[in-house]
Design a protein around this motif. Structure first.
Motif, short mmCIF file in Angstrom:
data_model
loop_
_atom_site.label_atom_id
_atom_site.label_comp_id
_atom_site.label_asym_id
_atom_site.label_seq_id
_atom_site.Cartn_x
_atom_site.Cartn_y
_atom_site.Cartn_z
N ARG A 151 0.90 -1.47 -0.58
CA ARG A 151 0.43 -0.15 0.16
C ARG A 151 1.20 0.94 0.29
O ARG A 151 0.49 2.19 -0.52
CB ARG A 151 -1.71 0.15 1.05
N TYR A 152 1.96 1.26 0.60
CA TYR A 152 3.21 2.25 0.72
C TYR A 152 3.07 3.01 -0.72
O TYR A 152 3.89 3.50 -1.20
CB TYR A 152 3.76 2.81 1.98
N ASP A 153 3.96 1.38 -0.99
CA ASP A 153 4.43 1.66 -1.94
C ASP A 153 3.94 1.80 -3.61
O ASP A 153 4.58 3.00 -4.60
CB ASP A 153 5.40 0.58 -2.73
N ARG A 154 2.52 1.61 -3.67
CA ARG A 154 0.94 2.17 -4.02
C ARG A 154 1.68 4.01 -3.92
O ARG A 154 1.41 4.56 -4.76
CB ARG A 154 0.24 1.96 -3.89
N ALA A 155 1.54 4.07 -2.88
CA ALA A 155 1.10 5.62 -2.39
C ALA A 155 2.37 7.01 -2.78
O ALA A 155 2.24 7.57 -3.15
CB ALA A 155 0.78 5.57 -0.91
N GLU A 156 3.42 6.25 -3.10
CA GLU A 156 4.73 6.38 -3.02
C GLU A 156 4.80 6.93 -4.78
O GLU A 156 4.61 8.30 -5.21
CB GLU A 156 6.19 5.95 -3.28
N GLU A 157 4.08 6.05 -5.70
CA GLU A 157 4.71 6.02 -6.91
C GLU A 157 2.95 7.38 -7.02
O GLU A 157 3.09 7.82 -8.11
CB GLU A 157 3.68 4.98 -7.72
#
Length: 439
Positions: A151-157
């Motif tokens: 979820r954080y990887d997705r948010a950063e992107e």
């Protein structure tokens, strides 16, 4: 009296009837006001009269039924729609809404907030969240919700793509030359051609460059990944801390990460939540706080505890906090906050849900205006806060108390400004203007 030029930033979190779970039952609050635009307009105008910096709308995209029809806080307007309406009934205050990167595509997010920034004359802000609840995911398809790291990887992107889209227009791209027929200079509008693990977006955005360059990025994550994302991208962080030591530790932890991303500590404002209970005397303030506790429906309290810790039906609500519950949950920062509160203050389960449902685990300060400002000033001076996000128990009643009773004391001590200094939210928050964005 404070003499430093550094001054607090103050926001207001606008949660239908207020942060007290029983606020709608207060005798002075109309029961239907939570779905009445005039009610929200009056809140916004009161906040602007008090020269607060921003209005904040939290959001969720599901309707939990565990409180058995007793909790109206799950009924809410879509935030961008409401803030767009409020943009025409306010002139200065910032307008901040929550939109989740778990469910929304970056192009849609970038377009919505660019539009709000234009409609409001440069007062928009995006509160970035990474939704984790399965009941929300069920409204967007049958797949399980992503694990926390993903979820954080997705948010950063997502944040990166949104910022690229906002920058896909140069500041001077709009020509609007009637004689030549050229409306915009195509050399100053470009594709972003993003292709990543979670999103693809060609761009450019079909809304011109926002007045602020970029609307503000706001976040609230306290985990290691949340702090890294904030240190890299956020202009404002809403924090949840109930003790000064915890507030200072979080403040230092987050600000110390910023040089890694080429940012200065002043590029980010940390604003802990605070719920002031104001009385002309301490006795009056304490009586108001007892009324807040009495309005909490036990069924709502048990539902809140169950949502956090799982089934609590086997536990006595008035016994000491059970050690077994400390081992439950998903180790989120919010669960850790509740457990620490129970430990530090000796809360029973009933006292814990009363605190959680009055202030959503934020710092409750009970006292006279001077006593409340003493606490705020101490946190500010000790580098635990750059300002505060007010979470009123009863809206608009406790907001009016803050504006009419607490703010004059803040102004007398030189802790807040006496007028709006700029035209945009970025200017009023003393944040640097956006020039160009490149990764």
């Amino acid at each position: 009296m404070a003499t430093s030029q550094r001054q607090m930033k103050i926001g207001i979190s606008m949660r239908n009837y207020g942060y007290n779970g029983g606020a709608w039952r207060h005798p002075d609050i109309p029961a239907g006001s939570g779905m009445d635009y005039g009610y929200y307009k009056s809140i916004a105008r009161t906040a602007e009269r008090g020269m607060l910096d921003m209005l904040f709308l939290a959001d969720s995209v599901s309707m939990p039924l565990g409180s058995q029809g007793r909790d109206p806080s799950t009924l809410r307007f879509e935030p961008l729609t409401l803030l767009s309406a409020l943009s025409s009934d306010t002139r200065h205050i910032g307008l901040v809404a929550t939109v989740s990167t778990t469910f929304q595509a970056p192009f849609h997010i970038a377009r919505m907030f660019a539009s709000l920034d234009h409609l409001s004359g440069g007062r928009a802000g995006w509160n970035v969240v990474t939704s984790h609840r399965e009941d929300e995911q069920q409204n967007f398809g049958g797949d399980p919700i992503l694990p926390k790291d993903q979820r954080y990887d997705r948010a950063e992107e997502a944040v990166s793509v949104v910022r690229k889209l906002w920058s896909s227009w140069d500041a001077d791209a709009l020509v609007r030359d009637k004689a030549s027929g050229l409306y915009y200079d195509p050399a100053k509008v470009g594709r972003i051609n993003h292709a990543g693990p979670y999103f693809s977006s060609a761009g450019p955005l079909n809304v011109p460059r926002p007045p602020q360059g970029h609307p503000l990025i706001i976040q609230a994550g306290a985990s290691e990944r949340g702090q890294d994302l904030a240190a890299q991208t956020a202009d404002v962080v809403y924090a949840a801390a109930t003790e000064l030591a915890c507030g200072k530790a979080f403040y230092h932890s987050l600000k110390s990460r910023m040089p890694r991303f080429g940012r200065h500590a002043d590029d980010l404002k940390i604003m802990p939540g605070i719920l002031p209970v104001v009385g002309s005397t301490m006795a009056e303030a304490e009586a108001k706080y007892r009324q807040m506790q009495d309005l909490i429906d036990p069924a709502m309290g048990v539902a809140r505890l169950t949502n956090t810790f799982g089934d609590v039906s086997a536990f006595d609500l008035d016994a000491p906090f059970p050690a077994e519950l400390e081992r439950r949950g998903d180790n989120s920062s919010r669960i850790a906050l509740m457990v620490n509160l129970a430990r530090e203050r000796g809360f029973t389960l009933r006292q814990l849900y009363q605190h959680a449902l009055i202030a959503s685990n934020h710092h409750v300060v009970v006292g006279t205006p001077a006593m409340i400002v003493d606490v705020m000033e101490h946190w500010f001076a000790e580098d635990a806060a750059d300002g505060f996000n007010i979470v009123p128990a009863f809206t608009p009643l406790t907001l009016g108390d803050f504006v009419d009773l607490v703010r004059p004391e803040l102004l007398r001590r030189g802790l807040v400004r006496d007028r709006y200094r700029g035209a945009t939210l970025r200017e009023n928050m003393d944040l640097s203007p956006i020039q160009e964005f490149a990764e």
